[in-house]
Scaffold this motif. Structure first.
Motif, PDB file in Angstrom:
ATOM      1  N   ILE A  74      16.343 -10.237   1.428  1.00 20.06           N
ATOM      2  CA  ILE A  74      15.279  -9.944   1.895  1.00 20.06           C
ATOM      3  C   ILE A  74      14.027 -10.208   0.536  1.00 20.06           C
ATOM      4  CG2 ILE A  74      13.802  -7.844   2.612  1.00 20.06           C
ATOM      5  CD1 ILE A  74      15.654  -8.672   4.851  1.00 20.06           C
ATOM      6  N   VAL A  75      13.039 -10.252   0.874  1.00 20.73           N
ATOM      7  CA  VAL A  75      11.935 -10.533   0.115  1.00 20.73           C
ATOM      8  C   VAL A  75      11.084  -9.439   0.265  1.00 20.73           C
ATOM      9  CG1 VAL A  75      10.212 -12.029  -1.197  1.00 20.73           C
ATOM     10  CG2 VAL A  75      12.212 -12.982  -0.151  1.00 20.73           C
ATOM     11  N   TYR A  76      10.988  -8.517  -0.769  1.00 20.17           N
ATOM     12  CA  TYR A  76      10.103  -7.522  -0.786  1.00 20.17           C
ATOM     13  C   TYR A  76       8.626  -7.680  -1.394  1.00 20.17           C
ATOM     14  CZ  TYR A  76      14.399  -4.626   0.637  1.00 20.17           C
ATOM     15  OH  TYR A  76      15.341  -4.439   1.269  1.00 20.17           O
ATOM     16  N   CYS A  77       7.626  -7.460  -0.973  1.00 18.99           N
ATOM     17  CA  CYS A  77       6.347  -7.844  -1.307  1.00 18.99           C
ATOM     18  C   CYS A  77       5.431  -6.634  -1.440  1.00 18.99           C
ATOM     19  CB  CYS A  77       5.757  -9.070  -0.476  1.00 18.99           C
ATOM     20  SG  CYS A  77       6.745 -10.426  -0.369  1.00 18.99           S
ATOM     21  N   LEU A  78       4.597  -6.493  -2.390  1.00 20.29           N
ATOM     22  CA  LEU A  78       3.594  -5.394  -2.449  1.00 20.29           C
ATOM     23  C   LEU A  78       2.181  -6.183  -3.088  1.00 20.29           C
ATOM     24  CD1 LEU A  78       3.580  -2.442  -2.065  1.00 20.29           C
ATOM     25  CD2 LEU A  78       3.924  -2.132  -4.566  1.00 20.29           C
ATOM     26  N   VAL A  79       1.347  -5.852  -2.148  1.00 19.49           N
ATOM     27  CA  VAL A  79      -0.049  -6.406  -2.577  1.00 19.49           C
ATOM     28  C   VAL A  79      -1.186  -5.089  -2.843  1.00 19.49           C
ATOM     29  CG1 VAL A  79      -2.065  -7.806  -2.077  1.00 19.49           C
ATOM     30  CG2 VAL A  79       0.275  -8.765  -1.936  1.00 19.49           C
ATOM     31  N   THR A  80      -2.147  -4.881  -3.692  1.00 22.90           N
ATOM     32  CA  THR A  80      -2.954  -4.049  -3.877  1.00 22.90           C
ATOM     33  C   THR A  80      -4.193  -4.582  -4.418  1.00 22.90           C
ATOM     34  OG1 THR A  80      -3.297  -1.704  -4.823  1.00 22.90           O
ATOM     35  CG2 THR A  80      -2.282  -3.345  -6.008  1.00 22.90           C
ATOM     36  N   LEU A  81      -5.417  -3.889  -3.907  1.00 26.46           N
ATOM     37  CA  LEU A  81      -6.742  -4.039  -4.549  1.00 26.46           C
ATOM     38  C   LEU A  81      -6.918  -3.230  -5.578  1.00 26.46           C
ATOM     39  CD1 LEU A  81      -8.908  -4.396  -1.296  1.00 26.46           C
ATOM     40  CD2 LEU A  81      -7.647  -6.159  -2.235  1.00 26.46           C
ATOM     41  N   GLY A  82      -6.037  -2.225  -6.128  1.00 30.26           N
ATOM     42  CA  GLY A  82      -6.642  -1.276  -7.238  1.00 30.26           C
ATOM     43  C   GLY A  82      -7.401  -0.098  -6.414  1.00 30.26           C
ATOM     44  N   PRO A  83      -7.438   1.044  -7.368  1.00 30.94           N
ATOM     45  CA  PRO A  83      -8.170   2.159  -6.871  1.00 30.94           C
ATOM     46  C   PRO A  83      -9.587   2.347  -6.772  1.00 30.94           C
ATOM     47  CG  PRO A  83      -7.740   2.367  -9.042  1.00 30.94           C
ATOM     48  CD  PRO A  83      -7.159   0.947  -8.732  1.00 30.94           C
ATOM     49  N   LYS A  84     -10.230   1.086  -7.371  1.00 29.70           N
ATOM     50  CA  LYS A  84     -11.833   1.361  -7.667  1.00 29.70           C
ATOM     51  C   LYS A  84     -12.448   1.028  -6.441  1.00 29.70           C
ATOM     52  CE  LYS A  84     -11.975   0.655 -12.861  1.00 29.70           C
ATOM     53  NZ  LYS A  84     -12.520  -0.476 -13.844  1.00 29.70           N
ATOM     54  N   ILE A  85     -12.103   0.262  -5.689  1.00 33.29           N
ATOM     55  CA  ILE A  85     -12.826  -0.267  -4.489  1.00 33.29           C
ATOM     56  C   ILE A  85     -13.006   1.149  -3.540  1.00 33.29           C
ATOM     57  CG2 ILE A  85     -11.048  -1.127  -3.134  1.00 33.29           C
ATOM     58  CD1 ILE A  85     -13.136  -3.332  -2.089  1.00 33.29           C
ATOM     59  N   SER A  86     -11.882   1.873  -3.314  1.00 33.94           N
ATOM     60  CA  SER A  86     -11.811   3.194  -2.428  1.00 33.94           C
ATOM     61  C   SER A  86     -12.666   4.155  -3.144  1.00 33.94           C
ATOM     62  CB  SER A  86     -10.445   3.469  -2.154  1.00 33.94           C
ATOM     63  OG  SER A  86      -9.824   2.611  -1.459  1.00 33.94           O
ATOM     64  N   GLU A  87     -12.644   4.280  -4.303  1.00 39.37           N
ATOM     65  CA  GLU A  87     -13.377   5.227  -5.031  1.00 39.37           C
ATOM     66  C   GLU A  87     -14.892   5.100  -5.041  1.00 39.37           C
ATOM     67  OE1 GLU A  87     -11.902   5.009  -9.118  1.00 39.37           O
ATOM     68  OE2 GLU A  87     -10.164   5.907  -8.670  1.00 39.37           O
ATOM     69  N   LEU A  88     -15.149   3.803  -4.767  1.00 40.49           N
ATOM     70  CA  LEU A  88     -16.714   3.355  -4.702  1.00 40.49           C
ATOM     71  C   LEU A  88     -17.059   3.906  -3.299  1.00 40.49           C
ATOM     72  CD1 LEU A  88     -19.212   2.029  -5.642  1.00 40.49           C
ATOM     73  CD2 LEU A  88     -18.420  -0.104  -4.835  1.00 40.49           C
ATOM     74  N   SER A  89     -16.252   3.414  -2.284  1.00 39.16           N
ATOM     75  CA  SER A  89     -16.577   3.950  -0.932  1.00 39.16           C
ATOM     76  C   SER A  89     -16.593   5.375  -0.769  1.00 39.16           C
ATOM     77  CB  SER A  89     -15.475   3.311   0.128  1.00 39.16           C
ATOM     78  OG  SER A  89     -15.572   3.838   1.379  1.00 39.16           O
ATOM     79  N   THR A  90     -15.810   6.068  -1.568  1.00 41.27           N
ATOM     80  CA  THR A  90     -15.819   7.518  -1.476  1.00 41.27           C
ATOM     81  C   THR A  90     -17.043   8.052  -2.181  1.00 41.27           C
ATOM     82  OG1 THR A  90     -13.625   7.949  -1.433  1.00 41.27           O
ATOM     83  CG2 THR A  90     -14.851   9.584  -1.924  1.00 41.27           C
TER      84      THR A  90
END
Length: 214
Positions: A74-90
């Motif tokens: 199995i190949v396990y994958c994780l991709v993230t944009l980081g926290p700042k974009i959601s903090e900006l939305s908030t």
């Protein structure tokens, strides 16, 4: 430690406006355009798009999906944009700037989906080209067939908490929010899947990116 890959961002205004039901015929179209242009300039400041993956023997007793019972790995994958974009939305919502709050959140969804698609080339090059393991199509935990608890397995096996600062809640939701975990089956005795992802075979029927048109 697994290698972390920085992923360039990619977004299309027409796709965003279509998903937000924004059209040129609307009286506020100029306002929508100005908001988009302002947010687009901010993206390099608020994005830290990273991907990580790991190849592991398929030796767990409980399989993630029936389509992954026979493959050797199995190949396990994780991709993230980081926290700042959601903090900006908030922050926009707190300032009652609902247009920008909604728009940057929708941009984040598209950016994350595009990043996971683009990361496939990295995974394929490492697992298939270099190591000889052909890949199945992608499988993602959801609320239907694949239990959300497997999000924790993906995080643990990729060492995502230490490598790209991703955490998980008691309800198995990732934070930062704009994070996606998924898996591929891998085996030296199968053919490489023709597609990275096929919405027709995906069990997440409520996904906003679902497209089953020919």
């Amino acid at each position: 430690m697994n290698k972390v890959t920085s992923i360039p961002y990619r977004i299309d205004r027409e796709e965003l406006f279509e998903r937000m039901h924004i059209y040129e015929t609307q009286s506020q179209y100029g306002e929508f355009m100005r908001a988009y242009d302002e947010l687009l300039i901010l993206l390099p400041e608020v994005l830290n798009i990273q991907g990580i993956h790991v190849l592991k023997a398929n030796d767990e007793i409980e399989k993630i999906h029936k389509g992954l019972c026979e493959v050797s790995h199995i190949v396990y994958c994780l991709v993230t944009l980081g926290p700042k974009i959601s903090e900006l939305s908030t922050s926009y919502f707190m300032e009652k700037d609902f247009l920008k709050g909604l728009m940057i959140d929708s941009m984040g969804d598209i950016l994350l989906f595009n990043a996971s698609n683009d990361y496939y080339e990295v995974v394929k090059n490492d697992i298939y080209i270099k190591q000889g393991y052909a890949l199945t199509m992608r499988y993602s935990p959801d609320d239907s067939i694949i239990p959300m608890k497997f999000q924790k397995s993906i995080l643990d096996y990729t060492n995502g908490e230490k490598s790209i600062s991703v955490g998980i809640s008691e309800g198995f939701m990732y934070y930062p929010v704009k994070t996606l975990g998924y898996v591929y089956g891998a085996d030296k005795d199968i053919d490489l899947a023709a597609k990275d992802h096929d919405c027709k075979t995906c069990s997440n029927l409520s996904c906003e990116f679902r497209n089953v048109e020919e």
